[in-house]
Design a protein around this motif. Structure first.
Motif, PDB file in Angstrom:
ATOM      1  N   LEU A 113      -7.106   6.291   4.738  1.00  0.00           N
ATOM      2  CA  LEU A 113      -5.937   7.094   4.415  1.00  0.00           C
ATOM      3  C   LEU A 113      -6.309   8.156   3.383  1.00  0.00           C
ATOM      4  O   LEU A 113      -7.132   7.916   2.501  1.00  0.00           O
ATOM      5  N   GLY A 114      -5.664   9.325   3.505  1.00  0.00           N
ATOM      6  CA  GLY A 114      -5.803  10.338   2.468  1.00  0.00           C
ATOM      7  C   GLY A 114      -4.998   9.928   1.246  1.00  0.00           C
ATOM      8  O   GLY A 114      -4.253   8.941   1.270  1.00  0.00           O
ATOM      9  N   LYS A 115      -5.128  10.710   0.182  1.00  0.00           N
ATOM     10  CA  LYS A 115      -4.456  10.345  -1.076  1.00  0.00           C
ATOM     11  C   LYS A 115      -2.941  10.276  -0.916  1.00  0.00           C
ATOM     12  O   LYS A 115      -2.278   9.373  -1.434  1.00  0.00           O
ATOM     13  N   THR A 139      -1.961   7.276   1.041  1.00  0.00           N
ATOM     14  CA  THR A 139      -2.158   6.070   0.224  1.00  0.00           C
ATOM     15  C   THR A 139      -0.983   5.894  -0.730  1.00  0.00           C
ATOM     16  O   THR A 139      -0.441   4.797  -0.909  1.00  0.00           O
ATOM     17  N   ARG A 140      -0.549   7.020  -1.315  1.00  0.00           N
ATOM     18  CA  ARG A 140       0.586   6.981  -2.236  1.00  0.00           C
ATOM     19  C   ARG A 140       1.855   6.568  -1.493  1.00  0.00           C
ATOM     20  O   ARG A 140       2.642   5.750  -1.980  1.00  0.00           O
ATOM     21  N   THR A 141       2.010   7.142  -0.303  1.00  0.00           N
ATOM     22  CA  THR A 141       3.186   6.820   0.511  1.00  0.00           C
ATOM     23  C   THR A 141       3.219   5.328   0.852  1.00  0.00           C
ATOM     24  O   THR A 141       4.292   4.727   0.979  1.00  0.00           O
ATOM     25  N   ALA A 142       2.039   4.744   0.991  1.00  0.00           N
ATOM     26  CA  ALA A 142       1.961   3.310   1.309  1.00  0.00           C
ATOM     27  C   ALA A 142       2.229   2.443   0.077  1.00  0.00           C
ATOM     28  O   ALA A 142       2.155   1.212   0.151  1.00  0.00           O
ATOM     29  N   GLY A 143       2.536   3.113  -1.052  1.00  0.00           N
ATOM     30  CA  GLY A 143       2.863   2.367  -2.265  1.00  0.00           C
ATOM     31  C   GLY A 143       1.642   1.943  -3.064  1.00  0.00           C
ATOM     32  O   GLY A 143       1.722   1.029  -3.885  1.00  0.00           O
ATOM     33  N   LEU A 144       0.517   2.612  -2.834  1.00  0.00           N
ATOM     34  CA  LEU A 144      -0.727   2.256  -3.523  1.00  0.00           C
ATOM     35  C   LEU A 144      -1.184   3.404  -4.410  1.00  0.00           C
ATOM     36  O   LEU A 144      -0.866   4.570  -4.139  1.00  0.00           O
ATOM     37  N   PRO A 163      -3.525   6.348  -5.587  1.00  0.00           N
ATOM     38  CA  PRO A 163      -4.299   7.218  -4.705  1.00  0.00           C
ATOM     39  C   PRO A 163      -5.801   6.957  -4.714  1.00  0.00           C
ATOM     40  O   PRO A 163      -6.504   7.359  -3.793  1.00  0.00           O
ATOM     41  N   ASP A 164      -6.291   6.264  -5.744  1.00  0.00           N
ATOM     42  CA  ASP A 164      -7.732   5.975  -5.800  1.00  0.00           C
ATOM     43  C   ASP A 164      -8.041   4.577  -5.272  1.00  0.00           C
ATOM     44  O   ASP A 164      -9.106   4.035  -5.526  1.00  0.00           O
ATOM     45  N   ARG A 165      -7.094   4.006  -4.506  1.00  0.00           N
ATOM     46  CA  ARG A 165      -7.253   2.639  -3.979  1.00  0.00           C
ATOM     47  C   ARG A 165      -7.870   2.676  -2.587  1.00  0.00           C
ATOM     48  O   ARG A 165      -7.580   3.562  -1.783  1.00  0.00           O
ATOM     49  N   LYS A 210      -3.848  -4.890  14.424  1.00  0.00           N
ATOM     50  CA  LYS A 210      -3.470  -3.478  14.480  1.00  0.00           C
ATOM     51  C   LYS A 210      -2.377  -3.206  13.438  1.00  0.00           C
ATOM     52  O   LYS A 210      -1.415  -3.969  13.343  1.00  0.00           O
ATOM     53  N   GLY A 211      -2.554  -2.147  12.665  1.00  0.00           N
ATOM     54  CA  GLY A 211      -1.568  -1.795  11.652  1.00  0.00           C
ATOM     55  C   GLY A 211      -1.917  -2.308  10.265  1.00  0.00           C
ATOM     56  O   GLY A 211      -1.351  -1.851   9.263  1.00  0.00           O
ATOM     57  N   ASP A 212      -2.860  -3.256  10.167  1.00  0.00           N
ATOM     58  CA  ASP A 212      -3.263  -3.755   8.847  1.00  0.00           C
ATOM     59  C   ASP A 212      -3.836  -2.614   8.008  1.00  0.00           C
ATOM     60  O   ASP A 212      -4.439  -1.664   8.534  1.00  0.00           O
ATOM     61  N   LEU A 213      -3.672  -2.745   6.706  1.00  0.00           N
ATOM     62  CA  LEU A 213      -4.295  -1.815   5.767  1.00  0.00           C
ATOM     63  C   LEU A 213      -5.272  -2.620   4.909  1.00  0.00           C
ATOM     64  O   LEU A 213      -4.850  -3.525   4.168  1.00  0.00           O
ATOM     65  N   ILE A 214      -6.555  -2.330   5.048  1.00  0.00           N
ATOM     66  CA  ILE A 214      -7.570  -3.039   4.250  1.00  0.00           C
ATOM     67  C   ILE A 214      -7.600  -2.407   2.864  1.00  0.00           C
ATOM     68  O   ILE A 214      -7.882  -1.212   2.718  1.00  0.00           O
ATOM     69  N   ILE A 215      -7.290  -3.207   1.836  1.00  0.00           N
ATOM     70  CA  ILE A 215      -7.197  -2.643   0.481  1.00  0.00           C
ATOM     71  C   ILE A 215      -8.187  -3.287  -0.490  1.00  0.00           C
ATOM     72  O   ILE A 215      -8.177  -2.973  -1.672  1.00  0.00           O
ATOM     73  N   GLY A 216      -9.013  -4.165   0.012  1.00  0.00           N
ATOM     74  CA  GLY A 216     -10.025  -4.759  -0.864  1.00  0.00           C
ATOM     75  C   GLY A 216     -11.140  -5.386  -0.058  1.00  0.00           C
ATOM     76  O   GLY A 216     -10.935  -5.853   1.056  1.00  0.00           O
ATOM     77  N   ILE A 217     -12.352  -5.336  -0.604  1.00  0.00           N
ATOM     78  CA  ILE A 217     -13.502  -5.968   0.042  1.00  0.00           C
ATOM     79  C   ILE A 217     -14.335  -6.634  -1.039  1.00  0.00           C
ATOM     80  O   ILE A 217     -14.777  -5.965  -1.990  1.00  0.00           O
ATOM     81  N   ALA A 218     -14.459  -7.940  -0.922  1.00  0.00           N
ATOM     82  CA  ALA A 218     -15.235  -8.730  -1.896  1.00  0.00           C
ATOM     83  C   ALA A 218     -14.813  -8.435  -3.338  1.00  0.00           C
ATOM     84  O   ALA A 218     -15.657  -8.313  -4.223  1.00  0.00           O
ATOM     85  N   GLY A 219     -13.513  -8.295  -3.547  1.00  0.00           N
ATOM     86  CA  GLY A 219     -13.002  -8.085  -4.893  1.00  0.00           C
ATOM     87  C   GLY A 219     -13.034  -6.648  -5.369  1.00  0.00           C
ATOM     88  O   GLY A 219     -12.564  -6.347  -6.466  1.00  0.00           O
ATOM     89  N   ARG A 220     -13.566  -5.739  -4.556  1.00  0.00           N
ATOM     90  CA  ARG A 220     -13.615  -4.330  -4.952  1.00  0.00           C
ATOM     91  C   ARG A 220     -12.506  -3.572  -4.230  1.00  0.00           C
ATOM     92  O   ARG A 220     -12.182  -3.892  -3.080  1.00  0.00           O
ATOM     93  N   SER A 221     -11.976  -2.550  -4.891  1.00  0.00           N
ATOM     94  CA  SER A 221     -10.838  -1.877  -4.279  1.00  0.00           C
ATOM     95  C   SER A 221     -10.838  -0.362  -4.513  1.00  0.00           C
ATOM     96  O   SER A 221      -9.809   0.282  -4.387  1.00  0.00           O
ATOM     97  N   ASP A 222     -11.981   0.222  -4.872  1.00  0.00           N
ATOM     98  CA  ASP A 222     -12.007   1.669  -5.086  1.00  0.00           C
ATOM     99  C   ASP A 222     -11.997   2.417  -3.753  1.00  0.00           C
ATOM    100  O   ASP A 222     -12.471   1.908  -2.739  1.00  0.00           O
ATOM    101  N   ALA A 223     -11.448   3.634  -3.781  1.00  0.00           N
ATOM    102  CA  ALA A 223     -11.283   4.421  -2.554  1.00  0.00           C
ATOM    103  C   ALA A 223     -12.621   4.678  -1.884  1.00  0.00           C
ATOM    104  O   ALA A 223     -13.604   5.003  -2.545  1.00  0.00           O
ATOM    105  N   ARG A 224     -12.654   4.513  -0.584  1.00  0.00           N
ATOM    106  CA  ARG A 224     -13.870   4.738   0.204  1.00  0.00           C
ATOM    107  C   ARG A 224     -13.481   5.405   1.516  1.00  0.00           C
ATOM    108  O   ARG A 224     -12.402   5.168   2.052  1.00  0.00           O
TER     109      ARG A 224
END
Lengths: 64, 350
Positions: free
Chosen positions: B254-256, B259-264, B266-268, B289-303
């Protein structure tokens, strides 16, 4: 000239580095094709290296 | 300076001896400085995840060229063994892209640099010998805890505390002149020396310490690499698409604003799952389908999406339990599942 510069830019090279690579050649070529001063065949470059005693500066510039 | 060299440019990889002219084929520009007998004095080029030219400069290229001119002149006065020590070790035999069976059977026309690396990965997968080591070529000096001056190329500008470089006693200002059997005239030479070193290794690094060119005494230190010293970001690499990694989903970052619209914030991290298809990692961890991945192995910075794939490849290998944090509707979930075996049905590269 412009196509070569844009090609180098698209390869991500800075203006400074590009000028080093093509700058001297541009002066030397003096109206000739810019690419003419660069061998496109390694065997030719090796022959020239043997004749002149100069080392070879070989660039791989992949054109996508 | 250019006039001191015979210049040659090659724009495709067909029939190139890739055993001798070995470089990071994901890059679009690389150079070799060599003699007429194809003895290589130095490699110059390379890049990192940030920008294509981030590891090069006009000043460092000139530095490398000056040093090569000196060595080229010096070698003429030396006997064979001493002269051989001043060039990069050559390959035992020739090898060409066309020797890779999948490339030979499926590719026509111009061979681009990145296609050499992609076919190598595919061939390794089809031969059942693929491993993660093939992904992490040309390690950065930062993996050992040091950084070179950009305007020089192989003079140490910084040594991080509590790193292999610091433990070995390397210092700011040291000029690296040799790593094992590889003479060093550029950062890319250093990276090539690391690239060809075995995993479990002690690197013998020769440095000159003192005022440059004056009273500089050669000093040999032993550096013991630790941890994931080879690993670098893979997201920028074109060959990432040919890694035999069955992710089993389509998605995008997601773009910034989104991401904000999704309630997160913007750097998530926010990777949208568009579809789950076939066997693969996505099915193993239970993504939908439709899931939003917001963390991987405890890390959550925007990628980016490719950086996310790179993270998976850096963190896990087949058999490992992958841990993802997911937003599904209003609910946050922790999903785990097995990293799949290396597999691909691809036999050609676009």
């Amino acid at each position: 000239m412009s196509s070569l510069l844009s090609g180098l830019r698209s390869a991500g090279l800075s203006l400074g580095l590009m000028s080093l690579i093509v700058g001297g050649l541009a002066a030397e070529a003096a109206g000739q094709s810019l690419v003419a001063g660069w061998h496109s065949d390694l065997d030719e470059a090796r022959r020239a290296s043997r004749e002149t005693g100069k080392p070879i500066f070989l660039v791989f510039r992949c054109v996508r | 300076m250019r006039r001191e060299f015979v210049c040659a440019r090659i724009t495709q990889m067909n029939d190139v001896d890739i055993a001798r002219f070995e470089f990071d084929y994901d890059t679009t520009w690389t150079s070799f400085l060599l003699d007429a007998d194809l003895n290589i004095y130095s490699r110059y080029g390379g890049r990192d995840e940030n920008v294509a030219e981030g590891r090069m400069s006009k000043e460092s290229l000139l530095q490398t060229m000056r040093e090569v001119l000196d060595v080229h002149a010096q070698r003429r006065t030396l006997k064979e063994m001493a002269a051989a020590a001043l060039v990069h070790p050559g390959p035992p035999e020739e090898s060409r892209p066309e020797d890779i069976p999948l490339l030979r059977d499926n590719h026509e026309g111009c061979i681009h640099c990145h296609q050499v690396q992609e076919y190598r990965l595919l061939q390794a997968a089809h031969d059942g010998v693929f491993n993660r080591r093939l992904l992490f070529g040309y390690p950065l000096p930062e993996g050992l805890g040091l950084r070179f001056a950009r305007d020089h190329g192989h003079r140490i500008e910084q040594v991080e505390e509590r790193t292999p470089a610091a433990r070995a006693g390397l210092r700011k200002g040291d000029i690296v002149t040799r790593v094992n059997d590889v003479p060093i005239h550029s950062e890319y030479d250093f990276r090539w020396a690391l690239h060809r070193a075995p995993d479990e290794t002690v690197l013998r690094i020769t440095v000159e310490r003192g005022k440059e060119g004056v009273d500089a005494e050669p000093l040999i230190v032993e550096v013991v690499p630790t941890g994931n010293w080879r690993q670098t970001e893979l997201g920028w690499r074109k060959s990432l698409r040919s890694v035999p990694f069955p992710l089993g989903m389509l998605g995008y970052a997601l773009g910034k604003e989104e991401t904000r619209t999704a309630g997160l914030p913007p750097d998530r991290l926010a990777i949208k799952v568009l579809s789950v298809r076939g066997k693969g990692l996505a099915q193993n961890v239970g993504l939908e389908k439709g899931d939003l991945i917001i963390g991987i192995a405890g890390r959550s910075d925007a990628r980016s999406y490719d950086q996310f794939k790179s993270d998976l490849l850096r963190l896990y290998e087949p058999g490992d339990q992958v841990r993802l944090h997911v937003l599904r509707g209003e609910r946050e979930l922790d999903l785990t599942g097995q990293f799949p075996d290396w597999h691909t049905t691809d036999t050609s590269v676009p």
